[in-house]
Design an enzyme around this catalytic site. Structure first.
Site, PDB file in Angstrom:
ATOM      1  N   GLU A   1     -19.708  -2.498   1.895  1.00 26.65           N
ATOM      2  CA  GLU A   1     -19.605  -3.749   1.139  1.00 26.65           C
ATOM      3  C   GLU A   1     -20.482  -4.834   1.747  1.00 26.65           C
ATOM      4  OE1 GLU A   1     -15.233  -4.286  -0.353  1.00 26.65           O
ATOM      5  OE2 GLU A   1     -15.200  -3.205   1.557  1.00 26.65           O
TER       6      GLU A   1
ATOM      7  N   LYS B   1      -4.432   0.864   3.784  1.00 27.39           N
ATOM      8  CA  LYS B   1      -5.817   0.661   3.349  1.00 27.39           C
ATOM      9  C   LYS B   1      -6.860   1.260   4.303  1.00 27.39           C
ATOM     10  CE  LYS B   1      -7.190  -0.935   0.234  1.00 27.39           C
ATOM     11  NZ  LYS B   1      -7.636  -2.314   0.040  1.00 27.39           N
TER      12      LYS B   1
ATOM     13  N   HIS C   1     -25.387   5.993 -16.144  1.00 33.29           N
ATOM     14  CA  HIS C   1     -24.416   5.023 -16.690  1.00 33.29           C
ATOM     15  C   HIS C   1     -23.046   5.214 -16.039  1.00 33.29           C
ATOM     16  CE1 HIS C   1     -27.138   4.204 -20.253  1.00 33.29           C
ATOM     17  NE2 HIS C   1     -27.507   5.430 -19.966  1.00 33.29           N
TER      18      HIS C   1
ATOM     19  N   SER D   1      -6.271  -3.333   6.391  1.00 36.02           N
ATOM     20  CA  SER D   1      -5.848  -4.571   5.766  1.00 36.02           C
ATOM     21  C   SER D   1      -4.799  -5.238   6.643  1.00 36.02           C
ATOM     22  CB  SER D   1      -5.252  -4.252   4.394  1.00 36.02           C
ATOM     23  OG  SER D   1      -4.357  -5.263   3.997  1.00 36.02           O
TER      24      SER D   1
END
Lengths: 467, 467, 467, 467
Positions: free
Chosen positions: B297, B290, B163, B284
């Site tokens: 992803e 970043k 979880h 970025s």
């Protein structure tokens, strides 16, 4: 019996009670109650394994096993109402509570070294393995119905279609058998899926593995698994077996949908090749004459639902972090939903096929001579013309035939020779004979009588072998 | 070279030309051009089979085979522009046209007894079999990257999660290996899918079978198939092999998405367990600081697309009447789309994993003593308390610890004894030691060092065996 | 022109270069190049807004705007090859690089206060709004083709089907119009989707909003948006507009698939109600006589692909954490794929419908008297019998008719009276007249001539109004 | 009461009885029993319309209406068991049978001029319209919970993320509100879906329209519809309203999944930004310390199921021929399944959000100075440097900071100046202040306090307006 059974398996660290809004979605007993037999079998094996590991003494193990047996007798007799009134969170909680009622606090020792994470995967796999075998039997029943029909329709000729346009004559048995082979593929995939499901997760604990030296190979043997999982974290995360079964079921559903589409079309007034029996037809509340192929439409439609179950599960499982996540709870909803759906549709399809009758006259009447155009081109090829050129020549004859509104076999010799001298040399009656056309196609898998009889024999042998 | 090549393979019976609106969607060459090598191989084998069947004389067959060879050389050298300018309907039409240009009218004899319906299924299966083997190699590469990392992280302890909450300590190698086993399952499924695709449809003609006595077993051997199809009508309708491969690919994609989700979370500033290399991080356009895990992803996101390809195809194939229907043309779009997508993502995932580094300090810092609560309960069990009761007792200790804002290992003996006398008798330091916790879990598949080393060995052997 | 253009927009904080394995999947220019006009429009508006906010002086803004204009001219002239050779990461990087080449370092000021996160959403929405309007026009074209046919087929009677069994007579125009209304619903949904897409995200920066006081309402007006987004974090995360458009497209595709299924069935030899023109039919490479409805099959099949695009995107978007995630990059693949697919299929469907001819004789021949059974029951109802009883009585007559192999209108008065005295009193010839049957159905939406003409008028007016 | 009620509505023309295998899948009462209130309402309106059309006399109509009322009272009191024992085919058959029991043969007059085809679509639409309005209320409840939390978290700063990497500081209220706006879009789509469902099919008969002059506008008013269907054949085929609602529900589910993913991550030990209340947390059967976000995981997971319901239905509906087909029967399974699922999840999500607490300290601690890099670049921009160059300069500073293991705000002035002279001139403390950063973002939709308060006001007003 002493002590008090816990209401939940995990309440200790929380103040207050679970919000009813959460409990309503969190409780899975209404779904996972179907796993009760598997839960008991898993628990019996576990108690024995704990004894083997020295975590239980023999008397404790024996008490637990005897208690589980009594729980099983009790649950076996439960009415719908008793199930509805059991407020437990899930089947694990229910069984532990009932066991407590039977044998008291020693029931609490059954939980040693295991977790609902490895338990539920083990129980679900067991359930799936048995359900998949039942499904295999139902698929074989449908195959038998198709083969049974095919045995009687070797001599019936009908159009074979491509693009739903008449293409070439085939034997009706060939069409029926066309739907048998996909089901063998389904059953192959089903066998593969069962084999891959037969890997025991029990002994993986919550995520890191069991801290007691249980004999996992013993557990696998006891419960009918073929192997044990290799990584505890994978074991509690993995639901590949659910996805794979849902895929196999969805593809089988797709095969039924194709059979259904054929039967729906062939049983229209316009085609009229087959007629459904009265007991597999339905009527209309408004139109007294209607004879509807509902079983076939349901089979076609339910394929959509089966794809939906597969997709829903693939989406839920995608992108989950490692370890058990509650998202996984939906696996059983998908699994039960898919197997119930296909399990209900299959007997209706099998019965419809078994009771269906053929109208050989309507089939024969549909064999217009245009369907023999390829055979006519082949006749030119036999005279030495390259096929591509023969195709063009016959194409021109077809165009003429359409312009004149006259079938190929009604054109005059002059009209034929006008299109091509070579055509004039062909024995048109022979080339345009459907019976001769099907017999020319005698390679394995083709529609000549001998090839179809070989198919029937091959299918029959395989059905008997796998019975 | 004499005669004129046909513009299309089927124009003879129609007046006028195809509407450009239809041609635009009907033409498949921009997609099926990728099958050109398979189309040539199939045609070479077919010419030989026709010779064996007496439908071609040796000189004709030799001319066709030699001509196809020259066509192959020519196509092998084609630029993008030449492909773009070829206006043919599909790869079959293109090859027949080019063959005509090489050897004249005898090219038209290659079409004898076959149809695009059996050709395209044969070519697509051939392509799939090779592409699936390439994919298998890419999956093995990723497994090697994971195993390579795992070999160096046996001693690193980190939290195992359920979880996404800290559950129990595990070895980092155990987490890495958790992602290796699903890929073995994928490769098993891939092997099954290849085997089921390796069934030759050639010789099925349009729908009714080939009217010339070609040796289909010879064709299967020549082209690398394992068996021949059993029913010509099924053979031209069947796209199970596409659906099955798309499913295997989608499930593999789902496994990548789970690995990606783990890495994305573990590489956040907050977790900080792993750090991606500069060459596998992106920045970025706005925020100079970043360091984004784009490869992960993309892997997570593309799993969606792969599921979409599977679904799209299942939907298209559902409910089609028997025989070839043009709907089936989309099979290659789905197949190429899925294999290209996964084939592009896999190397990026493999590189990311291979170059990723661990922050053992951050991993260790995350092992708070709350994660040892199960071990503490087990210690009570060792003293004879039923696990369910031990769970309750430790739960109350956890509650106290939270109320006091003090970790379990910082509670005073009095506080501990206040919760339960039995707890007072436990050696807390030992029970709350992560190193001892992982070593207690020594059954096969668990996270003790020896068990993890067994896993490493088993994975390594299997990787070598299947190389 | 001075300074050197950056290779990427974000390299500063990294050592070394991006791994080619990552670059291959990370680069989106091959897909998002289609947004170049939108990218330029967005940048022009942004430069003006920055000037308004005081972040650019007028000369800078003017230089940027003029430079962007020149970039637009340049890109407008690019060949496929030039696009293929541009190695930039995405359309934003390419435009910034080309702008730098035109105007030097001041190009770097265009990036002030914005991010690719708000840019790409803005550009994608703009593209979608225009593409959806083009799609609307194509849907209207198909409606006009259907209405055009319907105007000529008011007098043609044909069977209306349920369960693909003959149900009741309808006017052919009624069947054609049945496919017009779903397209109006599609266009309504399309309008709703466009309106919800017309919300400007620009000014949301990367996630927290723009730090310069740009006038977002000005930006919305300049670019043709109806509103501005209310939350910057939602604005860069939101792809609802993609999902909604994909749904509308998938449902429109489903409507085409239903039209296609009808036409495929009605153009079989067995039904024969409609005939496709030569220019919208295709042939077979093997069978010279074939006339295949490929456009309809493609329309039916592509509905699968469109559903796949929707699903793929819904899956990718599900469960993503807040803020831009690279997973979102696939939105354009799905969007372009779906709109290209439907955009290519629609003209082929429209042309097929427009050029299709009806065989009124075949339609009339299919109106067997069994289809009038409801009217016969209604005649009994008119004599006072409850409908349910009348249904039962006529059902028995149908049974007799089938047993005798004699149509309802060929039964003798004695046979009819033998089933029911009440039936004997009915004027059978009138009750079994198809022309009378359709005229009895005169309520709005029914198939009487006047009602159908009302439908035609209503559809025509709406088509003109929305033109 | 006289005569005998028919067992089925359509038995007359068949011999023998329906096969149990077919009956099992054909019966829909276990599903469509939920439509009993709608069925009664539709029948009452229909009886009145028949009277208006002269097909019933006033006494008949009054008897039917009174009888239906009594049937309603009876069904309202039925137990689960009584429902389970009703063996009727569907809700229509059941109601007609019960009505017969109440009023005898005149019950058979209610069937005049209508068919189950138009009835069931009418009843399903009615049910959907009410269920969608309830769903709208539940969505609003969740919005209120989010807004309520947001009102208290305007002053809490936390990281805003992109790619799950820290991006820029935002107000916690901004993050909460980010989840409010998608729900407004859902509710907009829901309103559109309801409006498009509110088109009356009743009066379309089986397919060709009603042969009695019923006033369809009257029926629409009586039953709460906004319009009447324009084509009877479309009316009985159309299930767009089901597909559209399923899409809206699936997308709303996706929004919940995104909220869930955020909360799951933010409530990890590692992030620790939020903490779920005890009553919305669950524990582990094995690990006493666990505090699991089950409601959030269920919300995330169920989004998969909702997508599956949408897909299943789209697939079933695709490619169906015109007119009612039995495949359509599954619409209610999908509709009820989806609405039940979302309807159960929403209150759990709402409660979880409402009771969730923030750890402002943990949020603040996560605001490392790296997140202010953009603000630092902006400071350079304010000094005249083009943003792209400023980005590069700050990127180099970030690289230095990482190499030294020292946060940006801990670098010495010399180190800063060593990267760039311009940087040396910047007020670092001001540029790296999170509070200043959020306040700089003051445009509409951004994260400055005033902008967030505007958002709160706008959301609140809209919630009140739509209550």
């Amino acid at each position: 019996v002493s002590g008090s059974a816990p209401a939940a398996l995990w309440g200790g660290r929380f103040e207050g009670v679970l919000a009813p809004e959460l409990e309503r979605v969190n409780r899975s007993l209404p779904v996972d109650r179907r796993l009760w037999r598997e839960e008991l079998a898993v628990s019996v094996a576990w108690a024995r394994a704990l004894e083997g590991a020295g975590a239980l003494v023999a008397a404790e193990s024996a008490a637990i096993v005897a208690g589980l047996e009594r729980v099983g007798e009790r649950l076996g007799g439960w009415s719908e109402r008793e199930w509805a009134e059991a407020g437990d969170e899930d089947i694990h909680t229910l069984v532990e509570r009932l066991l407590f009622a039977e044998i008291g606090a020693v029931a609490g020792k059954m939980a040693t070294g295991r977790s609902r994470n490895d338990q539920v995967s083990t129980g679900t796999r067991l359930w799936l393995m048995a359900a998949a075998r039942r499904l295999d039997g139902q698929l074989a029943d449908l195959q038998r119905a198709l083969v049974g029909q095919a045995e009687n329709q070797v001599e019936t000729l009908m159009p074979g279609y491509t693009h739903l346009q008449r293409a070439q004559p085939v034997r009706a048995a060939h069409w029926l058998l066309r739907h048998v082979w996909p089901l063998f593929r389904d059953r192959d995939r089903l066998a593969d899926a069962i084999a891959r499901a037969a890997v025991l997760p029990l002994g993986s604990g919550a995520v890191a593995g069991c801290p007691y030296p249980v004999d996992r190979a013993f557990l696998a043997r006891e419960l009918g698994f073929q192997a044990i999982s290799e990584n505890s974290m994978d074991a509690v995360s993995d639901r590949d077996f659910v996805a794979e079964l849902l895929f196999v079921v969805a593809l089988a559903g797709s095969h039924l949908s194709a059979l259904a589409e054929d039967v729906i079309i062939f049983s229209t007034s316009e085609f009229g090749f087959v007629r459904l029996s009265d007991s597999y037809s339905t009527g209309s509340s408004l139109m007294p004459q209607k004879r509807n192929p509902d079983s076939m439409e349901l089979a076609r439609g339910k394929a959509g639902r089966l794809i939906g179950e597969l997709v829903g599960w693939l989406v839920t499982a995608k992108g989950l972090p490692s370890g058990y996540n509650k998202d996984l709870q939906d696996d059983k909803t998908a699994l039960f939903g898919a197997l119930d759906t296909l399990g209900a549709v299959l007997p209706a399809v099998t019965g419809t096929i078994r009771d269906m009758s053929f109208d050989a006259g309507a089939c024969a009447a549909a064999l217009d001579s245009g369907m023999l155009a390829t055979d006519l081109a082949d006749a030119l090829v036999d005279g030495g013309m390259p096929f591509r050129e023969a195709h063009e020549v016959v194409g021109r004859l077809v165009r003429l035939s359409e312009r004149l509104g006259s079938p190929l076999d009604a054109l005059s010799p002059d009209q034929v020779r006008g299109v091509s001298e070579a055509l004039g040399a062909v024995d048109l009656a022979a080339a345009l004979d459907p019976g001769r056309s099907v017999e020319r196609r005698a390679v394995p898998g083709a529609t000549a009588a001998a090839a179809v009889r070989d198919q029937l024999r091959a299918a029959g042998e395989r059905l008997n072998r796998e019975r």
